[in-house]
Design an enzyme around this catalytic site. Structure first.
Site, PDB file in Angstrom:
ATOM      1  N   CYS A 159       1.327   2.658   0.150  1.00 38.30           N
ATOM      2  CA  CYS A 159       1.836   3.952   0.887  1.00 38.30           C
ATOM      3  C   CYS A 159       3.254   3.932   1.293  1.00 38.30           C
ATOM      4  CB  CYS A 159       0.785   4.250   1.927  1.00 38.30           C
ATOM      5  SG  CYS A 159       0.660   3.140   3.031  1.00 38.30           S
TER       6      CYS A 159
ATOM      7  N   GLN B 217      -2.316  -6.354   5.891  1.00 40.57           N
ATOM      8  CA  GLN B 217      -2.827  -5.722   4.433  1.00 40.57           C
ATOM      9  C   GLN B 217      -2.152  -6.063   3.439  1.00 40.57           C
ATOM     10  OE1 GLN B 217      -4.183  -1.203   4.403  1.00 40.57           O
ATOM     11  NE2 GLN B 217      -3.249  -1.280   6.574  1.00 40.57           N
TER      12      GLN B 217
END
Length: 424
Positions: free
Chosen positions: A52, A118
């Site tokens: 993202c 992440q």
């Protein structure tokens, strides 16, 4: 192979979210782009990272393939006139800079939330996609495994990955801790602003849960729900979902609280419900805990927890950079040696060819035992003869002086016409 690694980067640092969304790649599109890069660009290895916060293409090539790859990105994503968005892309065409950038991205130094937990898993996924396309060779294999090992060192030797350093991740971490007794907690996400969407994405790290998202714009909710495998409810039906949920995470912008004691007037709370208010102004009434079974966590407490973790991470950055620098030096030594590996193989083959030719010429009438003895002796001799040139070649490589020695060996043994494949 050395000095051929390059990168093209678009990230949150130089592009707004709508541009990042426009050039984002899922697995299918990543593999399609890798296939087109292999077919139309003069590259030997490639890797695509798309999250993202960034879309990046790493590749090995003797030439700068920036323009070609940019055009292919436009083709795969259906973007007309991709050159209009060129200002958002950074071209890293220097080998050492591209290597260090991939290290920094992978370990979370370039993340929007420093030390992002992440990103290393996203890198592993990207690596798998590229491997599936057979577009990862010795250089990228070694580089990525060096990065994975370096990440383990960072986790074991520093506080860089300790705690949750963002509000959204700290919220999810707390949800996970509080719902350990629930076999499958029902989680409601109210509002899909920047924090709400980030929370929804981070909830993927809770292995067994049921998530429903609710947003004023149901179209946005449906797109995200389809991507993440969540349920959706219309905003007007939120009260029923609040009553059914074990966890309510609210980041809705409102002038007055959206969730109040009145919400629970006609429905007694039979077990604990955990409410998280990530809104400013607050969207959950401050006195909500007066209802039996309701526990409220507001943004201040979660922000404090995240800030403390972030401070520890920031303090660890010098240690992380030192570990990365050590890994890059070690990788650089291997990378340089890879330059001379084909020459070493060709030299071994040239000497082996001479040995086998002479054995065949002089041992035609020798017995089997005599042939075996001569074969063993001459093999040992060859290994000792080649040892010094190989050591000298590797040492010259570390000094950056291998070219002249390679040229001499090529002339002496006609290595240009020799195969790299080791002969039996």
């Amino acid at each position: 192979m050395h000095n051929l690694f390059k990168a093209i980067s678009l990230s949150y640092k130089n592009s707004p979210v709508e541009i990042r969304e426009m050039v984002a790649f899922d697995e299918t599109l990543s593999k399609r782009l890798l296939g087109m890069i292999e077919e139309y660009a003069d590259i030997s290895e490639a890797l695509i990272i798309s999250t993202c916060n960034r879309t990046e293409v790493y590749y090995s090539s003797a030439d700068d393939q920036y323009e070609t790859i940019l055009k292919l990105i436009g083709m795969v994503k259906g973007i007309d006139h991709i050159s209009k968005y060129k200002k958002y892309f950074t071209n890293i065409d220097e080998h050492d800079a591209a290597v260090r950038h991939l290290f920094n991205v992978s370990l979370g130094l370039e993340a929007q939330v420093v030390g992002d937990l992440q990103i290393i898993n996203q890198i592993k996924t990207s690596y798998q996609w590229a491997a599936d396309q057979n577009i990862v060779g010795p250089f990228l294999h070694r580089l990525l495994h060096t990065i994975f090992f370096t990440n383990k060192r960072v986790v074991q030797e520093t506080a860089f990955r300790d705690g949750a350093a963002s509000v959204s991740y700290a919220t999810v971490e707390l949800v996970d801790e509080l719902t350990t007794a629930h076999e499958q907690p029902n989680i409601l996400v109210l509002g899909l602003g920047e924090i709400g969407e980030d929370v929804a994405r981070n909830l993927e790290h809770i292995t067994d849960k049921k998530v429903v998202i609710c947003n004023r714009s149901i179209d946005k909710a449906k797109v995200l729900a389809e991507e993440l495998g969540y349920g959706v409810i219309p905003f007007e039906e939120r009260n029923n979902a609040i009553l059914e949920a074990d966890v309510i995470i609210s980041s809705v912008r409102v002038d007055s609280p959206l969730v109040t004691k009145d919400t629970f007037n006609e429905s007694p709370v039979l077990s604990h419900k955990y409410l998280f208010d990530l809104s400013i102004p607050r969207s959950i009434a401050e006195d909500i805990e007066e209802v039996n079974g309701l526990l409220l966590y507001n943004i201040d407490g979660i922000q404090t927890k995240a800030s403390q973790a972030l401070e520890k991470r920031m303090a660890s950055i010098p240690d992380v950079k030192a570990i990365i620098s050590e890994a890059i030096v070690e990788f650089g030594q291997w990378s340089k040696e890879m330059e001379v590996s084909p020459v070493i193989n060709k030299l071994k083959n040239a000497l082996e060819e001479i040995r086998q030719t002479e054995i065949a010429r002089h041992l035609k009438k020798a017995s089997e035992n005599e042939t075996e003895l001569v074969d063993k002796v001459t093999k040992n001799m060859m290994q000792k003869i080649i040892k010094l040139p190989v050591l000298q070649l590797r040492a010259a490589c570390q000094r950056g002086e291998a070219d002249s020695l390679i040229e001499v060996l090529n002339d002496l043994f006609n290595l240009e016409n020799q195969s790299e494949k080791i002969k039996p």
